[in-house]
Write an enzyme that holds these catalytic residues in place. Sequence first.
Site, mmCIF file in Angstrom:
data_model
loop_
_atom_site.group_PDB
_atom_site.id
_atom_site.type_symbol
_atom_site.label_atom_id
_atom_site.label_comp_id
_atom_site.label_asym_id
_atom_site.label_seq_id
_atom_site.Cartn_x
_atom_site.Cartn_y
_atom_site.Cartn_z
ATOM 1 N N LYS A 165 16.612 16.194 -21.440
ATOM 2 C CA LYS A 165 15.210 15.749 -21.417
ATOM 3 C C LYS A 165 15.013 14.429 -22.173
ATOM 4 O O LYS A 165 15.942 13.909 -22.784
ATOM 5 C CB LYS A 165 14.332 16.880 -21.962
ATOM 6 C CG LYS A 165 14.426 18.172 -21.125
ATOM 7 C CD LYS A 165 13.792 18.009 -19.763
ATOM 8 C CE LYS A 165 14.162 19.019 -18.696
ATOM 9 N NZ LYS A 165 14.053 20.436 -18.905
HETATM 10 C C1 LIG Z 1 13.882 21.841 -18.219
HETATM 11 C C2 LIG Z 1 12.673 22.464 -17.617
HETATM 12 C C3 LIG Z 1 12.148 23.660 -18.111
HETATM 13 C C4 LIG Z 1 12.880 24.519 -19.093
HETATM 14 O O1 LIG Z 1 13.040 23.923 -20.340
HETATM 15 P P1 LIG Z 1 13.882 24.701 -21.449
HETATM 16 O O2 LIG Z 1 13.547 23.955 -22.709
HETATM 17 O O3 LIG Z 1 15.329 24.571 -21.086
HETATM 18 O O4 LIG Z 1 13.436 26.105 -21.485
HETATM 19 C C5 LIG Z 1 10.949 24.111 -17.591
HETATM 20 N N1 LIG Z 1 10.297 23.439 -16.633
HETATM 21 C C6 LIG Z 1 10.776 22.292 -16.114
HETATM 22 C C7 LIG Z 1 9.996 21.596 -15.053
HETATM 23 C C8 LIG Z 1 11.993 21.785 -16.576
HETATM 24 O O5 LIG Z 1 12.491 20.664 -16.027
#
Ligand SMILES: *Cc1c(COP(=O)(O)O)cnc(C)c1O
Length: 385
Positions: free
Chosen positions: A184
């Site tokens: 991210k």
């Molecule tokens: C990465 C992602 C998540 C999950 O995030 P985590 O921190 O790994 O739980 C949820 N929604 C979207 C759209 C994502 O891209």
Amino acid sequence: MSQPFLPYNLPDIGDDEIDAVVETLRSGWLAPGPRVRAFEEAFAERIGVRHAVAVTSCTAGMHLALLACGVGPGDEVIVPAITFPATANVVVHVGATPVLADVDPVDLNLDPEAVRAKLTARTKAIMPVHYAGQACRLDEIRSIAEEAGLHVIEDAAHAFGTTYRGEPIGRARDAAVFSFYATKNITTGAGGMVTTQSDAVAEGVRRLRMHGLSADAWDRYTDAGTPFYRVVAPGYNATMSDLEAAIGLAQLRRADAFLARRRELAQLYAKVLSDVPEIALPREREAGHSWHLYVIRLRRDALSIDRDAFLRELREEGIGTSVHFIPLHYHPYYRETFGWEQGDYPNAEAAFSEIVSLPLYTRMTDADVERVADAVRRVVERHRR
Ligand SMILES: *Cc1c(COP(=O)(O)O)cnc(C)c1O
């Protein structure tokens, strides 16, 4: 001539993050403590929101935010047809029913008209995603929610750095939930943050993330605290640790540079791919895109190759790619459990056959972008109709 494989994503970890982790390890305090508090304060200040509550993941944060908003059995929650499965799974975890709504054909964000069409007497919340880092049409979604008395829990996993009409995503009446997963915009390895203007939601999430213990239990291992606590709800174990928060603090200090570089890379892609009419490039519908993803669309009428073969050929060219996302109604669990059918979400389905996420991360060089563009161009040239 052969260059090393260009991965789809790499985290940007420097000496600041490494030093912060080592310092935390040496401090002897790894549990949720001073660094989690400092990360929350710095995050809340950056967003300009009353509360930021650090959790183990965006998924955990969305789960706890739904609970804190009182969503549960018998309720329906509207989610977009194109998202990561976690957005729908957390609805199932609280005992509610996810209801799928189609996305806008251009930006792949929840389409407010599709949301309206899915409202029932049981609808309790809407969970928009800010797909790829482009804010969804939040004003329209908020006014639907206000008219119908619904909660809005934003899946802001892609939206660190995104602004909407001049305001950072995260100043949520109910909740916005960020992800710090390794891929991210900023990362703590794994982690998440719930932001909210609501004292009640913040308190609910704080309590639920730590076994349902009363708030003062934070201090139970310090000289300021006592070893006694009261359980006020059957909570979960979802508090971020100080080790992750230390990484988060270091990433936050570099965030402006990260976001500026993402924008630069996106602009460079737009420039070097502008002469390939067989693909459509992502556009910023409104200012404020954080460029978490760079998703191109194949013009299937101009190409004799399908999306999966396109990905394979890019891989053979040494370029890693991804697809965001498989529409939820393609997955067997949801189809069997909720009766979601192919054909019911045409915009999501059309998009899925065309989308390719190209590499975009701060460690890429300008030359990497040119290399990706050259590879895209070669694949297109081989399969032009
Ligand atoms: C990465 C992602 C998540 C999950 O995030 P985590 O921190 O790994 O739980 C949820 N929604 C979207 C759209 C994502 O891209």
